[in-house]
Design a protein around this motif. Sequence first.
Motif: not given
Lengths: 213, 238
Positions: B50-52, B69-71, B73, B75
């Motif tokens: 999820i990119g955390l 997803t890290y860069r 985000g 949805t």
Amino acid sequence: MDYILNVTGFILEGAKVTGQLYLITAVFSVLLGIMCAIGKISRFRLLRIIIGFYTWVFRGTPLLLQLFFTYYGLPVLGITLEPFQAAAITFIINYAAYFTEIFRAGIESIGKGQYEAARVLGLNYRQTMFRIIIPQTVRRVLPPVSNEAINLVKDSALVSVIGMTDLLRAARQVLNRDFTITPFIIAAILYLLISSVIVNVFRKLEERFSIYE
Amino acid sequence: MYMLEAINIKKNFNKLEVLKGVSLQVRQGEVISIIGPSGSGKSTFLRCLIGLEAIDDGFVKIKGKEVNTYRDGCTEMGMVFQQFNLFPHKTVLENIIEAPLVVKKMEKEGAIEIAEELLEKVGLLDKRDVYPSRLSGGQQQRVAIARALAMQPDIMLFDEPTSSLDPELVGEVLEVIKDLALEKITMLVVTHEMGFAREVSDRVVFMDEGEVLADTTPEEIFLQPEHARIKAFLDKVF
């Protein structure tokens, strides 16, 4: 009795100046403090260093010295200010330095889970700060901010040294004229009244913000 | 085409290799439980998806499209945390409508309607205007699930959703997740609840030391685990 009312009326004229300085300082130093606090936790290193230097200087030197510098020092550089302007600018910048550190600590006390929850819901950094993080810090910083708010009442008396007729200076003028300490007692009572109002406002605020705890 | 694909995900924390190349394919509507000992990288894997966390190598695809997803985000995915992470200064309803209003720019009435439906679903409609501090852990987690669902994600990630709950509150949260499984919502659930994993999942993934040791049906993993380390783990937890 007439004499006391008379003197109080005169001192209240001075209190008006104190009040104006108080309000202007409160509003703008809090705003500046919030901006600097956000800057201080940003990822821009240079910005953090500049703000760190600013709070170091203004928290580390006497407010009275800063006031002298703004009023008597700046004219040397060609900037001449009215006493009220000089006082307002100095107080705003000085108090904002304290608020910066108070707000920064408040923001940093919010756990990273809140940032992560906001992030996975799709909120961007700005939305996260202004809708999630900062509203939560308000409750936490109220006690230290309340201390500063009371300090400001008393610090405002410093402006008499640059010739402003504030509450304290008005009292002293009566004293010099009449050789009685009554005006000082009246001044003390007025300061206490103002402080009490502020303490109560903050108590109400804390109650209001504690509904979610 | 897969709903979600993780291909050879690697993640290091300093010198420590937490994920040593984890791959996983998830089809639409699949419910996958991820089990394994503490420190095996299960949570880190979800957080990378999820990119955390930034991934060091490998990539993530959603519906066949590579995403960062890290860069950027993400949805398409919703996440439920072990510590709930509700917004304490907002009521239950405000927690749920926050992202629909702010991120999706939804009308307030529409957002409230969705929120109330979701609250009904998790059985907490009567707590609508209450602050999270007034709720039990189990209720908070159910609100957190509703909050994630309000963004209508294609995939739900659950990171040990019952691990910080008192034992008597675990059941109510698992019930809600089971209901979602019946609705065929695509889910990845990191869990220590073996009964849940066995009963609800289409597939169970066993992770150990940053690797996937098994990715198979619940029957196979619980009844005839072929790997010695899986056997040892299951012996310990049962």
